[in-house]
Design a protein around this motif. Structure first.
Motif, PDB file in Angstrom:
ATOM      1  N   SER A  17       1.156  -1.190  -0.522  1.00 24.43           N
ATOM      2  CA  SER A  17      -0.267  -0.092   0.298  1.00 24.43           C
ATOM      3  C   SER A  17       1.134   1.217  -0.033  1.00 24.43           C
ATOM      4  O   SER A  17       1.970   0.962   0.164  1.00 24.43           O
ATOM      5  N   ASP A  22      -0.020   5.710   0.609  1.00 22.67           N
ATOM      6  CA  ASP A  22      -0.461   7.101   0.333  1.00 22.67           C
ATOM      7  C   ASP A  22      -0.089   8.048   0.944  1.00 22.67           C
ATOM      8  O   ASP A  22       1.201   7.976   1.385  1.00 22.67           O
ATOM      9  N   THR A  26      -2.357  -0.913  -3.140  1.00 19.81           N
ATOM     10  CA  THR A  26      -3.700  -0.030  -2.669  1.00 19.81           C
ATOM     11  C   THR A  26      -3.007   1.376  -2.088  1.00 19.81           C
ATOM     12  O   THR A  26      -2.087   1.867  -1.951  1.00 19.81           O
ATOM     13  N   THR A  59      -3.446   5.620  -2.583  1.00 18.93           N
ATOM     14  CA  THR A  59      -5.367   6.692  -1.643  1.00 18.93           C
ATOM     15  C   THR A  59      -3.675   7.520  -2.119  1.00 18.93           C
ATOM     16  O   THR A  59      -2.732   7.960  -1.331  1.00 18.93           O
ATOM     17  N   CYS A 108      -2.988  10.811  -8.820  1.00 22.25           N
ATOM     18  CA  CYS A 108      -3.215   8.645  -8.355  1.00 22.25           C
ATOM     19  C   CYS A 108      -3.207   7.852  -9.163  1.00 22.25           C
ATOM     20  O   CYS A 108      -4.127   7.615 -10.071  1.00 22.25           O
ATOM     21  N   THR A 163      -7.309   2.137  -6.359  1.00 21.91           N
ATOM     22  CA  THR A 163      -6.470   3.111  -6.143  1.00 21.91           C
ATOM     23  C   THR A 163      -7.990   4.323  -6.286  1.00 21.91           C
ATOM     24  O   THR A 163      -8.967   4.904  -6.511  1.00 21.91           O
ATOM     25  N   THR A 164      -7.819   5.390  -5.163  1.00 16.22           N
ATOM     26  CA  THR A 164      -8.607   6.326  -4.479  1.00 16.22           C
ATOM     27  C   THR A 164      -7.975   7.419  -4.573  1.00 16.22           C
ATOM     28  O   THR A 164      -7.010   7.696  -4.086  1.00 16.22           O
ATOM     29  N   ASP A 175      -9.493  11.981  -3.527  1.00 15.92           N
ATOM     30  CA  ASP A 175     -10.067  12.653  -3.117  1.00 15.92           C
ATOM     31  C   ASP A 175     -10.541  13.618  -4.170  1.00 15.92           C
ATOM     32  O   ASP A 175     -11.201  14.423  -3.547  1.00 15.92           O
TER      33      ASP A 175
END
Length: 211
Positions: free
Chosen positions: A145, A147, A172, A174, A179, A200-201, A203
């Motif tokens: 992951s 971030d 993963t 974020t 991204c 993939t996230t 905002d």
């Protein structure tokens, strides 16, 4: 597996193309992390490396990176189809990855990162934070992951005027913007035979989601 950042062993070899430094364990890798004067040399990984203890290094910030804005990595790292598992960094800095800033015809190839976990700012990727100036990443992959803020990728945070081929990530990802499952932000780079399967996230605070 060592759990202390001061466990350093200089690898065999002399860093030349004919006799590259041989990265055989976490203490050799930590030597590379801490020895910026070698970041323009040749390396070959000779065994799979377990790095689970790195999450506790540097007061919980994790392992430092190879290459930064002051001294970029311009060498050649031949992964030799080996893996590094359990790398961790949560320093929240920019241009974060196993290799932070990769520049000027540098090469990283044939390397797998397994269950790596990075938390950074802009230009954060598990393998490379920022890839620039005709550098090359070939036959590499990542899981785990990542971030970050802007330009966050499962393998590479941002790539500019470089080449990425035969790579994949199922990490993963974020972040706020730019991204991507494989690469967060790509500018004038060549990407071939590569893909990402991780979630993939973004905002959307700062703009578009990368590919």
């Amino acid at each position: 597996t060592t759990t202390t950042p001061d466990a350093v062993t200089e690898p065999n070899g002399d860093g030349t193309e004919g006799n590259p430094y041989q990265i055989a364990d976490i203490t050799n890798l930590n030597w590379l992390v801490q020895t910026s004067s070698a970041w323009d040399k040749y390396f070959i990984q000779t065994a799979d490396i377990e790095a689970d203890g790195t999450s506790e290094w540097n007061s919980g910030k994790g392992i430092s990176m190879i290459g930064n804005s002051s001294t970029k990595f311009t060498g050649v790292y031949e992964g030799n189809n080996k893996t590094i598992s359990g790398l961790s960094n949560s320093s929240l800095g920019s241009t974060e990855g196993l290799f932070g800033y990769v520049y000027l015809l540098a090469e990283i190839k044939n390397l797998g990162l397994i269950n790596a976990n990075y938390t950074g700012g802009s230009n954060t990727g598990l393998l490379v934070g920022k890839l620039e100036a005709e550098s090359i990443v070939i036959n590499c992959y990542s899981s785990g992951s990542v971030d970050g803020h802007q330009s966050v990728g499962g393998l590479i945070g941002s790539a500019n005027s470089s080449t990425i081929s035969n790579c994949y990530s199922n990490a993963t990802v974020t972040g706020s913007s730019e991204c991507g499952g494989l690469i967060g932000l790509t500018l004038t780079s060549s990407i071939s035979n590569s893909y990402a399967t991780g979630n993939t996230t973004a905002d959307g605070t700062y703009g578009n989601t990368g590919g």
